[in-house]
Design an enzyme around this catalytic site. Sequence first.
Site, PDB file in Angstrom:
ATOM      1  N   TRP A 280      -0.616   5.962 -11.222  1.00 45.16           N
ATOM      2  CA  TRP A 280      -0.229   6.893 -10.151  1.00 45.16           C
ATOM      3  C   TRP A 280       1.221   6.707  -9.725  1.00 45.16           C
ATOM      4  O   TRP A 280       1.674   5.578  -9.534  1.00 45.16           O
ATOM      5  CB  TRP A 280      -1.140   6.660  -8.948  1.00 45.16           C
ATOM      6  CG  TRP A 280      -0.660   7.320  -7.693  1.00 45.16           C
ATOM      7  CD1 TRP A 280       0.249   6.830  -6.799  1.00 45.16           C
ATOM      8  CD2 TRP A 280      -1.040   8.608  -7.200  1.00 45.16           C
ATOM      9  NE1 TRP A 280       0.451   7.727  -5.777  1.00 45.16           N
ATOM     10  CE2 TRP A 280      -0.329   8.832  -5.998  1.00 45.16           C
ATOM     11  CE3 TRP A 280      -1.924   9.594  -7.658  1.00 45.16           C
ATOM     12  CZ2 TRP A 280      -0.480   9.992  -5.234  1.00 45.16           C
ATOM     13  CZ3 TRP A 280      -2.068  10.752  -6.891  1.00 45.16           C
ATOM     14  CH2 TRP A 280      -1.354  10.949  -5.699  1.00 45.16           C
TER      15      TRP A 280
ATOM     16  N   ASP B 298       6.016   9.483  -4.076  1.00 46.79           N
ATOM     17  CA  ASP B 298       7.378   9.772  -3.592  1.00 46.79           C
ATOM     18  C   ASP B 298       8.492   9.023  -4.334  1.00 46.79           C
ATOM     19  O   ASP B 298       8.362   7.822  -4.587  1.00 46.79           O
ATOM     20  CB  ASP B 298       7.524   9.369  -2.121  1.00 46.79           C
ATOM     21  CG  ASP B 298       6.318   9.708  -1.280  1.00 46.79           C
ATOM     22  OD1 ASP B 298       5.452  10.440  -1.753  1.00 46.79           O
ATOM     23  OD2 ASP B 298       6.246   9.205  -0.138  1.00 46.79           O
TER      24      ASP B 298
ATOM     25  N   GLN C  56       6.975   5.315  -5.312  1.00 44.69           N
ATOM     26  CA  GLN C  56       5.663   4.862  -4.851  1.00 44.69           C
ATOM     27  C   GLN C  56       4.742   4.804  -6.062  1.00 44.69           C
ATOM     28  O   GLN C  56       4.581   5.802  -6.781  1.00 44.69           O
ATOM     29  CB  GLN C  56       5.113   5.849  -3.814  1.00 44.69           C
ATOM     30  CG  GLN C  56       5.925   5.912  -2.542  1.00 44.69           C
ATOM     31  CD  GLN C  56       5.607   4.756  -1.605  1.00 44.69           C
ATOM     32  OE1 GLN C  56       4.583   4.751  -0.941  1.00 44.69           O
ATOM     33  NE2 GLN C  56       6.485   3.767  -1.561  1.00 44.69           N
TER      34      GLN C  56
ATOM     35  N   TRP D  57       5.407   1.265   1.597  1.00 44.99           N
ATOM     36  CA  TRP D  57       5.514   2.721   1.554  1.00 44.99           C
ATOM     37  C   TRP D  57       6.968   3.167   1.518  1.00 44.99           C
ATOM     38  O   TRP D  57       7.867   2.357   1.389  1.00 44.99           O
ATOM     39  CB  TRP D  57       4.741   3.311   2.742  1.00 44.99           C
ATOM     40  CG  TRP D  57       3.249   3.118   2.599  1.00 44.99           C
ATOM     41  CD1 TRP D  57       2.602   2.442   1.592  1.00 44.99           C
ATOM     42  CD2 TRP D  57       2.244   3.586   3.480  1.00 44.99           C
ATOM     43  NE1 TRP D  57       1.257   2.472   1.804  1.00 44.99           N
ATOM     44  CE2 TRP D  57       0.999   3.161   2.948  1.00 44.99           C
ATOM     45  CE3 TRP D  57       2.272   4.319   4.661  1.00 44.99           C
ATOM     46  CZ2 TRP D  57      -0.203   3.468   3.582  1.00 44.99           C
ATOM     47  CZ3 TRP D  57       1.076   4.620   5.294  1.00 44.99           C
ATOM     48  CH2 TRP D  57      -0.151   4.201   4.749  1.00 44.99           C
TER      49      TRP D  57
HETATM   50  N1  DQQ Z   1       3.770   8.757   0.928  1.00 45.98           N
HETATM   51  C1  DQQ Z   1       3.854   9.659   2.037  1.00 45.98           C
HETATM   52  C2  DQQ Z   1       4.751   8.904   2.971  1.00 45.98           C
HETATM   53  C3  DQQ Z   1       4.283   7.508   2.816  1.00 45.98           C
HETATM   54  C4  DQQ Z   1       4.006   7.401   1.370  1.00 45.98           C
HETATM   55  C5  DQQ Z   1       4.391  11.019   1.643  1.00 45.98           C
HETATM   56  C6  DQQ Z   1       2.811   6.568   1.023  1.00 45.98           C
HETATM   57  O1  DQQ Z   1       4.666   9.362   4.289  1.00 45.98           O
HETATM   58  O2  DQQ Z   1       5.273   6.560   3.212  1.00 45.98           O
HETATM   59  O3  DQQ Z   1       3.887  11.435   0.422  1.00 45.98           O
HETATM   60  O4  DQQ Z   1       2.611   6.493  -0.362  1.00 45.98           O
END
Ligand code: DQQ
Length: 573
Positions: A48, A51, A67, A110
Amino acid sequence: MEISVVWILGIYFVPVFYGFEVEARNLQSPQIEQPYRTAYHFQPPKNWMNDPNGPMYYKGVYHLFYQYNPYGALWGNIVWGHSISYDLINWVHLDHAIYPSDPFDINGCWSGSVTILPGDKPAILYTGADTKKNQVQNLAVPKNLSDPLLREWVKSNQNPLMTPIDGIDPNFFRDPTTAWQGPDRKWRVIIGSQINGHGTALLYQSLDFVTWTRSQKPLHSSNKTIMWECPDFYPVNIHGKNGVDTSMQGGATATKHVLKASFNSSDYYVVGNYEPKTDQYLVVTDFMDGTQPPLRYDYGKFYASKTFYDSAKQRRILWGWINESDRESDDIKKGWSGLQSIPRSIWLGKNGRQLVQWPIKEIEKLHGKQVNIHNKELEGGSVFEVVGITASQADVEVSFDLPNLQEAEFMDLNLANPQLLCSQKTAYNKGVIGPFGLLALASNDLTEQTAIFFRIFKSQGKYAVLMCSDQSRSSLIPDLDKTTYGAFVDLDPLREKISLRSLIDHSIVESFGGEGRTCITARVYPSLAIGEEAHLYVFNNGSQSVKILSLSGWSMKKAQIVPIQKRRKPPIN
Ligand code: DQQ
């Protein structure tokens, strides 16, 4: 007892075998086993990704963090993946830069951003989910600044630097932006949040980047939206396409400031004037306000994006997360989920109200075989195939000349919802001027096709150009999200030609209308139009003929996006 051992072995061995099998099969025949994996979009080898985080250019190297779930194809166990590049096209994957290790981020690392501090020192601010799953903001810096790849990062022993106190909801406090320095030498950063259920950019200030004080007033907020994720705030030149460093204060005559917020699965932005002495930010048209549809970076799939200033080429570059449109069970089967868009240069358009985006020039390095078509008349109801390039992996640019616009259908622009219009007036609904455009990832018999097209309407004394991306016939596979997307293109067809560029890459079609004034990205999963079975057509389903002024299409080569050990050449410039 016996049963639980078997069960434990079961869950232990199945993923190991599954992972191995997927690797082995990929090597044998990637096209057939993985028809939806892309060739020139950024993807980690498996699992996976969401962001983009902390993109930067540093001492000759581009860095992209993202991420990432190291354990599977669905969201969870989030770490910061890390890859580097010399051209933003070919990438080398490195070890994870940040992963949960301490009470302040033990439940996830995050989203966040990089700021390059004086003395050429990059610093990451990111959100940690702490032991109680509260959201806090943390700092990490490179362990060894002389490592050109910045492979290892150390977390500040003063973390967390910002905590959800004084009424901030600990579930809605995340995603620090790149910080900027004001005339008082203080750093400013915004954090996405919500107050009373409404989107807010909380503002913090610091002299040393460690001790942060919350400003009484947020930088901006809106009572017409929900929580803002991944805000972005940066200056843009009023004249010209050059980018501006985030800390640069050009003054209201030279620059404007863009605020982007992610909500409702889309990235919305506003353009305004920022006064660094008072931190006042004034916009002409606020989020979800105004008579026109709200401004978005992309009217298809594109979320949690982030920009950075590329000092090597004086441009601002935008990255966005492109989610899947298939089912979670498909992602588990594929073993991966999530793409990054092609990096896009972004600047303020001549009208001063809207941003313009264009794929970075470096993408042209991947151009292979080319076809060109000029001055070809497309009668109403006609379709013809563009042959000679790899239709499943292509870059296509086409411009159209229109006949007598007098005949255009009438539409009341004030009442029009472009996305709805596109889903009602599909590529198959005959019009007068349009629908005309491309049929990408199409099967031989056109049963499968992703239609990207325009329609021209007359409206209160002017003309409106509607751009659509229709996925409803993109695949014979049921239960996929085949939403049709649509938006207007801010151009006057009396004065300008209508152009479309589409980057086609197996399961993604990224389209740029009106030279980048309107962008629409779609994810599609054809069952017939796969690999060499994919075709590309140009069509016109309006009653009036239109002319292709010029069309250039290229087969795209595969980008080298590989783990560091597998790279063919050592990573030197
Ligand atoms: N993804 C969200 C963010 C967060 C992150 C937006 C977590 O708000 O920090 O897609 O994976």
